[in-house]
Design a protein around this motif. Structure first.
Motif, PDB file in Angstrom:
ATOM      1  N   SER A  35       8.733   8.592  -0.489  1.00 50.02           N
ATOM      2  CA  SER A  35       7.340   8.187  -0.304  1.00 50.02           C
ATOM      3  C   SER A  35       6.833   7.495  -1.566  1.00 50.02           C
ATOM      4  CB  SER A  35       6.449   9.380   0.058  1.00 50.02           C
ATOM      5  OG  SER A  35       6.476  10.370  -0.935  1.00 50.02           O
ATOM      6  N   LEU A  36       5.756   6.722  -1.399  1.00 48.98           N
ATOM      7  CA  LEU A  36       5.180   5.927  -2.499  1.00 48.98           C
ATOM      8  C   LEU A  36       3.669   6.098  -2.522  1.00 48.98           C
ATOM      9  CD1 LEU A  36       6.829   2.526  -1.495  1.00 48.98           C
ATOM     10  CD2 LEU A  36       7.645   4.033  -3.306  1.00 48.98           C
ATOM     11  N   LYS A  37       3.082   6.095  -3.708  1.00 43.81           N
ATOM     12  CA  LYS A  37       1.627   6.174  -3.841  1.00 43.81           C
ATOM     13  C   LYS A  37       1.156   5.063  -4.776  1.00 43.81           C
ATOM     14  CE  LYS A  37      -2.458   8.203  -3.550  1.00 43.81           C
ATOM     15  NZ  LYS A  37      -3.200   8.261  -2.326  1.00 43.81           N
ATOM     16  N   LYS A  38       0.210   4.280  -4.325  1.00 42.18           N
ATOM     17  CA  LYS A  38      -0.399   3.204  -5.117  1.00 42.18           C
ATOM     18  C   LYS A  38      -1.760   3.679  -5.624  1.00 42.18           C
ATOM     19  CE  LYS A  38      -1.761  -1.657  -4.620  1.00 42.18           C
ATOM     20  NZ  LYS A  38      -1.826  -2.769  -3.631  1.00 42.18           N
ATOM     21  N   HIS A  85      10.223  13.324  -1.989  1.00 41.20           N
ATOM     22  CA  HIS A  85      10.066  13.761  -0.601  1.00 41.20           C
ATOM     23  C   HIS A  85       8.879  13.052   0.055  1.00 41.20           C
ATOM     24  CE1 HIS A  85      13.053  16.771  -1.409  1.00 41.20           C
ATOM     25  NE2 HIS A  85      12.289  17.366  -2.319  1.00 41.20           N
ATOM     26  N   SER A  86       8.817  13.128   1.373  1.00 44.87           N
ATOM     27  CA  SER A  86       7.704  12.520   2.098  1.00 44.87           C
ATOM     28  C   SER A  86       6.390  13.194   1.717  1.00 44.87           C
ATOM     29  CB  SER A  86       7.941  12.606   3.605  1.00 44.87           C
ATOM     30  OG  SER A  86       8.073  13.945   4.002  1.00 44.87           O
ATOM     31  N   PHE A  87       5.304  12.493   1.955  1.00 42.66           N
ATOM     32  CA  PHE A  87       3.940  12.955   1.668  1.00 42.66           C
ATOM     33  C   PHE A  87       3.738  13.323   0.199  1.00 42.66           C
ATOM     34  CE2 PHE A  87       4.610  13.426   6.187  1.00 42.66           C
ATOM     35  CZ  PHE A  87       3.504  12.756   6.682  1.00 42.66           C
ATOM     36  N   SER A 140       0.853  -1.195   0.000  1.00 42.14           N
ATOM     37  CA  SER A 140       0.000   0.000   0.000  1.00 42.14           C
ATOM     38  C   SER A 140       0.888   1.243   0.000  1.00 42.14           C
ATOM     39  CB  SER A 140      -0.918  -0.001   1.227  1.00 42.14           C
ATOM     40  OG  SER A 140      -0.157   0.000   2.409  1.00 42.14           O
ATOM     41  N   SER A 141       0.263   2.379  -0.235  1.00 39.71           N
ATOM     42  CA  SER A 141       0.985   3.658  -0.244  1.00 39.71           C
ATOM     43  C   SER A 141       1.680   3.871   1.093  1.00 39.71           C
ATOM     44  CB  SER A 141       0.010   4.811  -0.475  1.00 39.71           C
ATOM     45  OG  SER A 141      -0.625   4.681  -1.723  1.00 39.71           O
ATOM     46  N   ASP A 142       2.762   4.639   1.057  1.00 37.99           N
ATOM     47  CA  ASP A 142       3.494   4.968   2.285  1.00 37.99           C
ATOM     48  C   ASP A 142       3.976   6.410   2.169  1.00 37.99           C
ATOM     49  OD1 ASP A 142       5.364   5.195   4.418  1.00 37.99           O
ATOM     50  OD2 ASP A 142       5.587   3.018   4.421  1.00 37.99           O
ATOM     51  N   ASN A 143       3.509   7.262   3.069  1.00 36.07           N
ATOM     52  CA  ASN A 143       3.839   8.691   3.030  1.00 36.07           C
ATOM     53  C   ASN A 143       5.246   9.023   3.506  1.00 36.07           C
ATOM     54  OD1 ASN A 143       1.378   9.629   2.032  1.00 36.07           O
ATOM     55  ND2 ASN A 143       0.462   9.583   4.067  1.00 36.07           N
TER      56      ASN A 143
END
Length: 137
Positions: A131-134, A100-102, A63-66
């Motif tokens: 950071s990662l976004k799914k 970067h984060s978020f 899952s995504s991780d900020n």
């Protein structure tokens, strides 16, 4: 005869409980059998790697991780700003890596079933992901 009967009952009890037993061949190490929970728990994962060409430590994201600062590769090294290659093994989700984060800063998106053995040659860059976004279709 008693021994064969007892082995048969043990195998039957394991089969009823849903446990899979794998007997290794002579001289081979036993194979790891993933549990149904582990296999079903992560759909459309992103595999991240510490070094180029999918080497070094690795970590799977489901899952995504900020903020990657609280994650580690399987070798204990922190993930934040240390990802060099990725594999998007999902068939219906894209993953975006952010500098970067978020989800801020430079970004690179990986469409379903895509990979890159060298993040240094794209927008996000090598060892820059925080950071990662799914996103699923």
């Amino acid at each position: 005869m008693k021994r064969n009967f007892a082995v048969g009952l043990s195998a039957l009890a394991l089969a009823i409980s849903g446990i899979t037993v794998v007997a290794p061949s002579a001289g081979a190490a036993p194979a790891a059998v993933p549990t149904a929970r582990a296999a079903a728990g992560c759909s459309n994962p992103l595999h991240t790697y510490q070094h180029y060409n999918y080497t070094g430590g690795w970590k799977q994201f489901c899952s995504s991780d900020n903020n990657l600062s609280n994650n580690e590769f399987n070798n204990g090294v922190r993930v934040n700003d240390r990802i060099s290659s990725v594999k998007n093994l999902g068939h219906s989700c894209s993953w975006t890596l952010y500098q970067h984060s978020f989800q801020r800063g430079r970004a690179t998106t990986f469409k379903p079933w895509s990979w890159d053995g060298n993040l240094g040659n794209n927008n996000i860059g090598d060892n820059k992901t925080s950071s990662l976004k799914k996103r699923c279709l």
